[in-house]
Design a protein around this motif. Structure first.
Motif, PDB file in Angstrom:
ATOM      1  N   ARG A 122      46.265  -9.701  91.535  1.00 34.85           N
ATOM      2  CA  ARG A 122      45.034 -10.139  91.963  1.00 34.85           C
ATOM      3  C   ARG A 122      44.863 -11.584  92.529  1.00 34.85           C
ATOM      4  NH1 ARG A 122      39.286  -8.992  89.059  1.00 34.85           N
ATOM      5  NH2 ARG A 122      39.322  -7.117  90.438  1.00 34.85           N
ATOM      6  N   ASP A 123      45.709 -12.245  91.719  1.00 33.49           N
ATOM      7  CA  ASP A 123      45.789 -13.687  92.311  1.00 33.49           C
ATOM      8  C   ASP A 123      46.359 -14.011  93.275  1.00 33.49           C
ATOM      9  OD1 ASP A 123      44.404 -14.592  89.723  1.00 33.49           O
ATOM     10  OD2 ASP A 123      46.164 -14.984  88.755  1.00 33.49           O
ATOM     11  N   SER A 124      47.394 -13.146  93.610  1.00 31.73           N
ATOM     12  CA  SER A 124      48.297 -13.264  94.957  1.00 31.73           C
ATOM     13  C   SER A 124      47.421 -12.698  96.042  1.00 31.73           C
ATOM     14  CB  SER A 124      49.448 -12.559  94.700  1.00 31.73           C
ATOM     15  OG  SER A 124      50.260 -12.371  95.855  1.00 31.73           O
ATOM     16  N   VAL A 125      46.529 -11.635  95.671  1.00 32.43           N
ATOM     17  CA  VAL A 125      45.929 -11.031  96.759  1.00 32.43           C
ATOM     18  C   VAL A 125      44.874 -11.787  97.315  1.00 32.43           C
ATOM     19  CG1 VAL A 125      44.445  -9.192  97.488  1.00 32.43           C
ATOM     20  CG2 VAL A 125      46.664  -8.453  96.305  1.00 32.43           C
ATOM     21  N   ARG A 126      44.099 -12.598  96.068  1.00 32.18           N
ATOM     22  CA  ARG A 126      43.184 -13.320  96.162  1.00 32.18           C
ATOM     23  C   ARG A 126      43.521 -14.505  97.485  1.00 32.18           C
ATOM     24  NH1 ARG A 126      42.117 -15.009  91.160  1.00 32.18           N
ATOM     25  NH2 ARG A 126      40.785 -13.145  90.793  1.00 32.18           N
ATOM     26  N   SER A 127      44.775 -15.138  96.940  1.00 35.58           N
ATOM     27  CA  SER A 127      45.269 -16.304  98.020  1.00 35.58           C
ATOM     28  C   SER A 127      45.358 -15.581  99.175  1.00 35.58           C
ATOM     29  CB  SER A 127      46.659 -16.474  97.255  1.00 35.58           C
ATOM     30  OG  SER A 127      46.400 -17.428  95.751  1.00 35.58           O
ATOM     31  N   ARG A 128      46.005 -14.620  99.321  1.00 36.50           N
ATOM     32  CA  ARG A 128      46.119 -14.029 100.632  1.00 36.50           C
ATOM     33  C   ARG A 128      44.884 -13.803 101.615  1.00 36.50           C
ATOM     34  NH1 ARG A 128      44.471 -10.360 104.793  1.00 36.50           N
ATOM     35  NH2 ARG A 128      46.129  -9.713 105.814  1.00 36.50           N
ATOM     36  N   GLU A 129      43.650 -13.359 100.916  1.00 35.01           N
ATOM     37  CA  GLU A 129      42.522 -13.307 101.339  1.00 35.01           C
ATOM     38  C   GLU A 129      41.870 -14.700 101.877  1.00 35.01           C
ATOM     39  OE1 GLU A 129      41.022 -10.324 102.527  1.00 35.01           O
ATOM     40  OE2 GLU A 129      43.121  -9.597 102.130  1.00 35.01           O
ATOM     41  N   ARG A 130      42.028 -15.711 100.993  1.00 38.30           N
ATOM     42  CA  ARG A 130      41.663 -16.967 101.138  1.00 38.30           C
ATOM     43  C   ARG A 130      42.318 -17.590 102.308  1.00 38.30           C
ATOM     44  NH1 ARG A 130      41.179 -19.138  94.829  1.00 38.30           N
ATOM     45  NH2 ARG A 130      38.910 -18.184  94.593  1.00 38.30           N
ATOM     46  N   PHE A 131      43.876 -17.391 102.500  1.00 41.79           N
ATOM     47  CA  PHE A 131      44.480 -17.668 103.520  1.00 41.79           C
ATOM     48  C   PHE A 131      43.918 -17.172 104.742  1.00 41.79           C
ATOM     49  CE2 PHE A 131      47.954 -17.266 106.469  1.00 41.79           C
ATOM     50  CZ  PHE A 131      48.527 -18.407 106.515  1.00 41.79           C
ATOM     51  N   ALA A 132      43.739 -15.831 104.825  1.00 44.82           N
ATOM     52  CA  ALA A 132      43.141 -15.245 106.038  1.00 44.82           C
ATOM     53  C   ALA A 132      41.905 -15.690 106.657  1.00 44.82           C
ATOM     54  CB  ALA A 132      43.149 -13.738 105.909  1.00 44.82           C
ATOM     55  N   ARG A 133      40.914 -16.085 105.586  1.00 36.81           N
ATOM     56  CA  ARG A 133      39.661 -16.731 105.788  1.00 36.81           C
ATOM     57  C   ARG A 133      39.962 -18.184 106.407  1.00 36.81           C
ATOM     58  NH1 ARG A 133      38.207 -14.156 100.944  1.00 36.81           N
ATOM     59  NH2 ARG A 133      37.984 -16.269 100.119  1.00 36.81           N
ATOM     60  N   ASP A 134      40.807 -18.873 105.674  1.00 38.58           N
ATOM     61  CA  ASP A 134      41.046 -20.213 106.313  1.00 38.58           C
ATOM     62  C   ASP A 134      41.543 -20.235 107.591  1.00 38.58           C
ATOM     63  OD1 ASP A 134      40.190 -21.075 103.854  1.00 38.58           O
ATOM     64  OD2 ASP A 134      42.123 -21.695 102.950  1.00 38.58           O
ATOM     65  N   ALA A 135      42.515 -19.310 107.803  1.00 46.01           N
ATOM     66  CA  ALA A 135      42.781 -19.091 109.029  1.00 46.01           C
ATOM     67  C   ALA A 135      42.075 -18.862 110.406  1.00 46.01           C
ATOM     68  CB  ALA A 135      44.004 -18.018 109.307  1.00 46.01           C
ATOM     69  N   HIS A 136      41.103 -18.025 109.979  1.00 41.94           N
ATOM     70  CA  HIS A 136      39.685 -17.648 110.720  1.00 41.94           C
ATOM     71  C   HIS A 136      38.984 -18.922 111.009  1.00 41.94           C
ATOM     72  CE1 HIS A 136      40.188 -13.286 111.534  1.00 41.94           C
ATOM     73  NE2 HIS A 136      39.999 -12.943 110.168  1.00 41.94           N
ATOM     74  N   ALA A 137      38.811 -19.597 109.981  1.00 36.32           N
ATOM     75  CA  ALA A 137      38.062 -20.814 110.162  1.00 36.32           C
ATOM     76  C   ALA A 137      38.775 -22.041 110.844  1.00 36.32           C
ATOM     77  CB  ALA A 137      37.848 -21.488 108.407  1.00 36.32           C
ATOM     78  N   ALA A 138      40.047 -22.092 110.918  1.00 36.59           N
ATOM     79  CA  ALA A 138      40.992 -23.161 111.577  1.00 36.59           C
ATOM     80  C   ALA A 138      40.657 -22.481 112.895  1.00 36.59           C
ATOM     81  CB  ALA A 138      42.278 -22.874 111.055  1.00 36.59           C
ATOM     82  N   GLY A 139      40.823 -21.217 113.365  1.00 33.81           N
ATOM     83  CA  GLY A 139      40.811 -20.607 114.611  1.00 33.81           C
ATOM     84  C   GLY A 139      39.529 -20.973 115.378  1.00 33.81           C
ATOM     85  N   LEU A 140      38.178 -20.835 114.326  1.00 30.93           N
ATOM     86  CA  LEU A 140      36.739 -21.222 115.127  1.00 30.93           C
ATOM     87  C   LEU A 140      36.573 -22.559 115.455  1.00 30.93           C
ATOM     88  CD1 LEU A 140      35.100 -18.853 112.419  1.00 30.93           C
ATOM     89  CD2 LEU A 140      35.176 -18.521 114.977  1.00 30.93           C
ATOM     90  N   ARG A 141      37.318 -23.545 114.403  1.00 28.85           N
ATOM     91  CA  ARG A 141      37.255 -24.937 114.526  1.00 28.85           C
ATOM     92  C   ARG A 141      37.823 -25.294 115.622  1.00 28.85           C
ATOM     93  NH1 ARG A 141      37.863 -24.803 109.216  1.00 28.85           N
ATOM     94  NH2 ARG A 141      36.123 -25.595 108.091  1.00 28.85           N
ATOM     95  N   HIS A 142      38.993 -24.756 116.109  1.00 27.82           N
ATOM     96  CA  HIS A 142      39.679 -24.944 117.223  1.00 27.82           C
ATOM     97  C   HIS A 142      39.011 -24.533 118.295  1.00 27.82           C
ATOM     98  CE1 HIS A 142      43.135 -25.478 119.916  1.00 27.82           C
ATOM     99  NE2 HIS A 142      43.177 -24.269 120.244  1.00 27.82           N
ATOM    100  N   GLN A 143      38.117 -23.353 118.492  1.00 25.04           N
ATOM    101  CA  GLN A 143      37.457 -22.756 119.478  1.00 25.04           C
ATOM    102  C   GLN A 143      36.347 -23.604 119.682  1.00 25.04           C
ATOM    103  OE1 GLN A 143      36.340 -18.747 118.657  1.00 25.04           O
ATOM    104  NE2 GLN A 143      34.793 -18.843 120.400  1.00 25.04           N
ATOM    105  N   ALA A 144      35.744 -24.301 118.598  1.00 26.50           N
ATOM    106  CA  ALA A 144      34.441 -24.860 118.754  1.00 26.50           C
ATOM    107  C   ALA A 144      34.572 -26.304 119.079  1.00 26.50           C
ATOM    108  CB  ALA A 144      33.692 -24.688 117.528  1.00 26.50           C
ATOM    109  N   GLY A 145      35.914 -26.834 118.686  1.00 28.68           N
ATOM    110  CA  GLY A 145      35.989 -28.374 118.956  1.00 28.68           C
ATOM    111  C   GLY A 145      34.967 -29.276 118.321  1.00 28.68           C
ATOM    112  N   ALA A 146      34.428 -30.244 119.142  1.00 28.98           N
ATOM    113  CA  ALA A 146      33.418 -31.230 118.432  1.00 28.98           C
ATOM    114  C   ALA A 146      32.270 -30.514 118.183  1.00 28.98           C
ATOM    115  CB  ALA A 146      33.242 -32.154 119.512  1.00 28.98           C
TER     116      ALA A 146
END
Length: 195
Positions: A122-146
C-alpha cells in the motif's frame, strides 16, 4: 560459438520477463489468484529465478506499478517539452487507448491488492499515486507559467481521478466514450481553472 551475455544483462532480461509474465497473469487471474510458480513458469524460469529477483509478490506488484509510472512520466515529459503539447497529448492518448483495457485491468487489480494487503505494498502504491499527481501538477505548472494558481495540487488530484474514471468508463463502453475523452476533459478543466 555464441557470445556470452554479461550477468547484469542476463539478470535484467530475467526480471523483465518475470514482470511481463506477472502482468499477464495478474490481469487474467488477479494477484491473489496467481502463484509465484505460475509466474516463473510463464516466464520460462524456475521459482528460484523469481526469488533471485523479487522477495515476493508484493515487491513484484510495486515494481510493476513503478515501471509503468516511470515509463508514462518519461513520455509525458517529452510531450510537455515538445512544440505542440496538446496535439501530442491527443496522439499519446489515442495510442494508449489501444491497449488501455489490458493495462486498466492490471492497474485496478494491483490497486485492489494494495488496499487489501496494506503495509509495504500500500505504501508503494500510495507513493506511485502521489508521483502521478505530482507529475500532473508539474505539467500544469509548466502549462500555466507565471499565471499558475496556488491550488494546482487540488487540480492535479481532480485531473488524475477524472482520468481514472474516464478510462474505466471507456473500458466498459468504448462506443459511448471516445478515445480522446480524457484529453478533452483535461483541456476543458485546465483551461477553466487556469484562466
Amino acid at each position: 560459438m555464441s557470445k556470452r551475455i554479461p550477468r547484469a544483462e542476463s539478470q535484467a532480461r530475467t526480471r523483465e520477463r518475470l514482470l511481463a509474465a506477472a502482468a499477464e497473469l495478474f490481469a487474467e487471474r488477479g494477484v491473489n489468484g496467481t502463484s509465484v510458480e505460475q509466474i516463473a513458469e510463464r516466464a520460462g524460469y524456475t521459482r528460484g529465478a523469481f526469488y533471485g529477483n523479487f522477495a515476493g509478490k508484493p515487491e513484484l506488484v510495486a515494481a510493476l506499478l513503478n515501471e509503468r509510472t516511470q515509463h508514462e512520466y518519461a513520455e509525458l515529459r517529452a510531450i510537455a517539452d515538445g512544440p505542440d503539447p496538446a496535439a501530442a497529448l491527443r496522439d499519446w492518448h489515442r495510442r494508449r487507448t489501444a491497449d488501455e483495457s489490458a493495462w486498466l485491468t492490471l492497474r485496478l487489480e494491483l490497486l485492489l491488492y494494495a488496499v487489501r494487503e496494506q503495509g509495504p505494498v500500500r505504501d508503494s502504491v500510495r507513493s506511485r499515486e502521489r508521483f502521478a499527481r505530482d507529475a500532473h501538477a508539474a505539467g500544469l505548472r509548466h502549462q500555466a507559467g507565471a499565471k499558475a494558481p496556488d491550488d494546482l495540487d487540488q487540480l492535479a488530484l481532480i485531473v488524475h481521478a477524472l482520468e481514472d474514471g474516464l478510462l474505466i468508463q471507456r473500458a466498459l463502453d468504448p462506443d459511448a466514450v471516445p478515445a480522446e475523452a480524457v484529453v478533452d476533459a483535461y483541456l476543458r478543466i485546465t483551461r477553466a481553472w487556469l484562466e
